[in-house]
Design a protein around this motif. Sequence first.
Motif, PDB file in Angstrom:
ATOM      1  N   ASP A 394       0.819  -1.226   0.000  1.00 37.22           N
ATOM      2  CA  ASP A 394       0.000   0.000   0.000  1.00 37.22           C
ATOM      3  C   ASP A 394       0.854   1.278   0.000  1.00 37.22           C
ATOM      4  OD1 ASP A 394       1.034   0.061   2.545  1.00 37.22           O
ATOM      5  OD2 ASP A 394      -0.871   0.603   3.510  1.00 37.22           O
ATOM      6  N   THR A 414      -0.514   2.678  -5.930  1.00 37.61           N
ATOM      7  CA  THR A 414       0.267   2.050  -4.873  1.00 37.61           C
ATOM      8  C   THR A 414       1.311   1.151  -5.516  1.00 37.61           C
ATOM      9  OG1 THR A 414      -1.215   0.171  -4.806  1.00 37.61           O
ATOM     10  CG2 THR A 414      -1.701   1.999  -3.294  1.00 37.61           C
ATOM     11  N   GLN A 453      -6.663   5.531  -3.825  1.00 35.07           N
ATOM     12  CA  GLN A 453      -6.154   4.599  -2.824  1.00 35.07           C
ATOM     13  C   GLN A 453      -5.223   5.289  -1.832  1.00 35.07           C
ATOM     14  OE1 GLN A 453      -4.478   1.053  -4.540  1.00 35.07           O
ATOM     15  NE2 GLN A 453      -5.973   1.056  -6.197  1.00 35.07           N
ATOM     16  N   LYS A 455      -4.106   7.299   1.153  1.00 30.84           N
ATOM     17  CA  LYS A 455      -4.717   7.641   2.445  1.00 30.84           C
ATOM     18  C   LYS A 455      -3.880   8.776   3.018  1.00 30.84           C
ATOM     19  CE  LYS A 455      -7.674   4.024   3.028  1.00 30.84           C
ATOM     20  NZ  LYS A 455      -7.824   3.953   1.550  1.00 30.84           N
TER      21      LYS A 455
END
Length: 457
Positions: A394, A414, A453, A455
């Motif tokens: 990630d 990612t 994706q 964060k």
Amino acid sequence: MMGNLNTFPLSFKVKGKRIIIVGGGDEALNKVRLVSKTTGSIEIYSPVIESDFSAFDAQIFTRALTPPDLIGAALVFVAEESDAAELAKVEARRLGIPLNVVDVPGECDFYTPSIVERAPLTVAISTEGDAPVLARLVRAQIEALLAPGIGKIASLAGGLRQKVESLIHDGAARRRFYEDLVTRPEMDRQAAENLLAAHAADGSGQGIVWLIGAGPGSEDLLTLRAQRLLQQADVIVHDQLVPAAVVEMGRRDAEQICVGKARGHHSFSQAQINALIVRLAKEGKKVARLKSGDPMVFGRAGEEIAALRAAGIDYDIVPGVSAAFAAAADTATPITLRQVSTGFVIATAHGAEDADLAHWAALAQSGLTLSLYMGKAIAAETAGRLLAHGAAADLPIGIVVNAGRADHQSYAGTLGALALGAVDFVDGPAVILVGRAVAHGDWTDAASAAADQFKVA
Ligand code: SAH
């Protein structure tokens, strides 16, 4: 024949002479700022001193000017409206002292031009008082053209004049020496003497090679120094990655040699490039060796410098904006970020050993931002290898193709997604950024849908 100028530009000697300013406000301050560039001795007269003149070497008289104060003065500036100011005008005219009345062109004997100062070199720009704004604009352009050290070079040339005359007798050879001297930035007395000795010995002087960073490919990301040297070069030896528009920033009649490694084209080997720049410099030419980005980053500069040193040729290096910095700027990505990324690694993906990848995976895992060059064609493979060495799937990645150029294109996602190899990149060179800080950039225009994706903490 009648000319068109109502004023005649000249350089007026003020060394050691008195320059009188009547006034104590901001207009007086502006004039003081201007004349303080000279070695004249400045006297300010006004009963009220409103502005702060403390930064200047000027004598302040907190009283109205009286006629005897003007005797022997070289120039008078009137920068206030008062009885003393009127008196100063009358007296200056009677004594024949050149007078400038701020903002009243009709009362002025002379105007003050905009000045670019590289003492002793001076460029004065005048519009005869008609358009000071235009003069300032022209001035800014000239400022950019003249290296800060160029005045020092003028002094050096002045100081060497007698020596030059005794060592070089031919007028044309002398001119070549001076041309050579004044186009070399940062030259000190010793270097200038060495240059003179070289000219005196072989009549032509030796060439020089400038290793110049062209930046990522936009003309306006060249440095001023790079642009200046490109204007002075006899030959520009450039890589394929440097766009034509950037090469065109060079002197129009400079020879251009592309030693580029374009696929399918004949390209020069590194040994051939080394030999080429050495030969050109030995012919007495000024060679601009133009490389994309920064010359010291994956630019084979090490080999070229070694060859120049071995051949005893002068060289200078001009830094440039490396691709990773352009990529960071395009995507507003802080490559170091407090509490997220304490460092930044520039590395090559191409030809990387397994041990390298293990090392970088650990660094990326610990928060550092990686920027991988020469990795577009092997992006998926590189991502896979980083994962294999323990980097998290990630971990945010961002890729910028054609960074720093108008047509730049970014991709975000990612490390795990990149390893799947599904991205269809546009043509052009690319930088791959890997690390937690990448998620703090602005990747809203990124092509890959994987951007969501990220964060962001
Ligand atoms: N000296 C250059 C790097 C030369 S190596 C510099 O400092 O930028 C060539 C690699 O640089 C390319 O494979 C690519 O990874 C990167 N590169 C050069 N120009 C680029 C650009 N405009 N955008 C993205 N990457 C670029």
